[in-house]
Scaffold this motif. Structure first.
Motif, PDB file in Angstrom:
ATOM      1  N   GLU A   1       0.819  -1.215   0.000  1.00 28.24           N
ATOM      2  CA  GLU A   1       0.000   0.000   0.000  1.00 28.24           C
ATOM      3  C   GLU A   1       0.855   1.269   0.000  1.00 28.24           C
ATOM      4  O   GLU A   1       0.636   2.179  -0.810  1.00 28.24           O
ATOM      5  N   ASP A   2       1.872   1.319   0.869  1.00 30.61           N
ATOM      6  CA  ASP A   2       2.682   2.534   0.987  1.00 30.61           C
ATOM      7  C   ASP A   2       3.459   2.819  -0.296  1.00 30.61           C
ATOM      8  O   ASP A   2       3.582   3.971  -0.708  1.00 30.61           O
ATOM      9  N   THR A   3       3.992   1.764  -0.905  1.00 29.31           N
ATOM     10  CA  THR A   3       4.740   1.958  -2.150  1.00 29.31           C
ATOM     11  C   THR A   3       3.819   2.508  -3.235  1.00 29.31           C
ATOM     12  O   THR A   3       4.176   3.449  -3.952  1.00 29.31           O
ATOM     13  N   CYS A   4       2.636   1.920  -3.352  1.00 27.69           N
ATOM     14  CA  CYS A   4       1.704   2.370  -4.401  1.00 27.69           C
ATOM     15  C   CYS A   4       1.227   3.798  -4.133  1.00 27.69           C
ATOM     16  O   CYS A   4       1.235   4.638  -5.042  1.00 27.69           O
ATOM     17  N   VAL A   5       0.833   4.065  -2.877  1.00 30.48           N
ATOM     18  CA  VAL A   5       0.355   5.421  -2.546  1.00 30.48           C
ATOM     19  C   VAL A   5       1.469   6.430  -2.843  1.00 30.48           C
ATOM     20  O   VAL A   5       1.245   7.472  -3.461  1.00 30.48           O
ATOM     21  N   GLY A   6       2.695   6.098  -2.437  1.00 31.19           N
ATOM     22  CA  GLY A   6       3.830   7.008  -2.614  1.00 31.19           C
ATOM     23  C   GLY A   6       4.107   7.300  -4.077  1.00 31.19           C
ATOM     24  O   GLY A   6       4.185   8.463  -4.483  1.00 31.19           O
TER      25      GLY A   6
END
Lengths: 125, 164
Positions: free
Chosen positions: A17-22
């Protein structure tokens, strides 16, 4: 640098999630006319077959030039990644929040390391 | 005699390629560590934003989904095969918003109108990460090219030595 009038190609992301959101915050996200996104959020409930299918789908798309994939996810579908030998799209393994970068698992570095087999350097007389 | 010269030439090229490959490998690892630093900074700022805005307000739920309207990427890659060098070069382009291109929207707007400063910082860190990614892609294509060349030359050297 000046860019040609041709439309640039996309970066796609398969990651947590964090990689995609970032990276989507950074501006790589796209939803095309057919409503196909260029990213996939992987959580603990995502099946490996789903990731595989998504990766294969991204490889087939001709508007994608680089696929970013978290290294721990790449480990799950290593056989598919190693089977992809074409230069386009380039597959880049990136670290994630929970898994720091491990150079020994990186496909390209393993390939380059394989070149340095000591036997190859011996010149038989 | 000529075969000896040939093998020597092949060996010299192999040496140069090997050294070049080792340098590229080191550069590749260094760039990946830079990428990791930028991403970690970005993720830390995402976490700070979550603390301010609430956990569910910075998640994959805010990302565009298949049923949302068409969205165009702001960061795109231009790549072309460099015929002189023999490998692909990638260049990152960040498209600026203009009147003619109304589909382009700042991704910050997905998370609200007035977002905390930390989200702006996170965005900048990930933009920096994208620059690293462009450089890593270039190194990777050079490494691939070198590996292919090394394989070919090794084969050539073995063949030449067999016929000797």
């Amino acid at each position: 640098m000046a860019f040609s009038a041709a439309k640039g190609k996309l970066l796609s992301v398969i990651g947590d999630e964090d990689t995609c959101v970032g990276f989507l915050l950074g501006g790589v996200g796209e939803i095309n006319k057919n409503r196909h996104p260029n990213f996939m959020v992987v959580d603990k409930n995502t099946a490996v077959s789903e990731i595989e299918d998504c990766f294969k789908r991204f490889i087939k798309r001709d508007d994608i030039d680089i696929i970013l994939i978290n290294q721990n996810i790449a480990e799950l579908i290593r056989h598919v990644i190693d089977g992809h030998t074409q230069p386009i799209p380039a597959v880049l393994e990136i670290p994630s929040k929970d898994h720091p970068y491990d150079a020994t698992k990186d496909s390209i570095l393993r390939r380059a390391k394989g070149m340095f087999n000591p036997d190859d350097f011996l010149r038989s007389t | 005699m000529t075969k000896d010269v040939d093998i020597d030439k092949i060996c010299t090229t192999l040496d140069k390629l090997t050294l070049d490959t080792l340098t590229l490998m080191e550069e590749h690892v260094q760039l990946k560590l830079n990428l990791e630093n930028s991403m970690n900074d970005g993720i830390l700022n995402l976490a700070k934003t979550r603390y301010i805005m609430g956990h569910n307000n910075i998640s994959s739920l805010q990302l565009p989904a298949e049923d949302s309207s068409e969205i165009e990427a702001i960061a795109v890659i231009h790549s072309e095969e460099n015929e002189k060098l023999g490998y692909r070069m990638h260049d990152l382009e960040v498209i600026k918003k203009s009147e003619s291109n109304s589909k382009i929207q700042d991704p910050l707007k997905w998370f609200g109108v007035l977002v905390p400063q930390n989200l702006h910082i996170a965005q900048n860190r990930f933009k920096q990460a994208l620059i690293w990614i462009g450089e890593i892609a270039n190194i990777q294509s050079r490494l691939n090219y070198n590996c292919n060349k090394l394989e070919g030359l090794r084969q050539l050297k073995n063949d030449a030595m067999k016929t000797e």
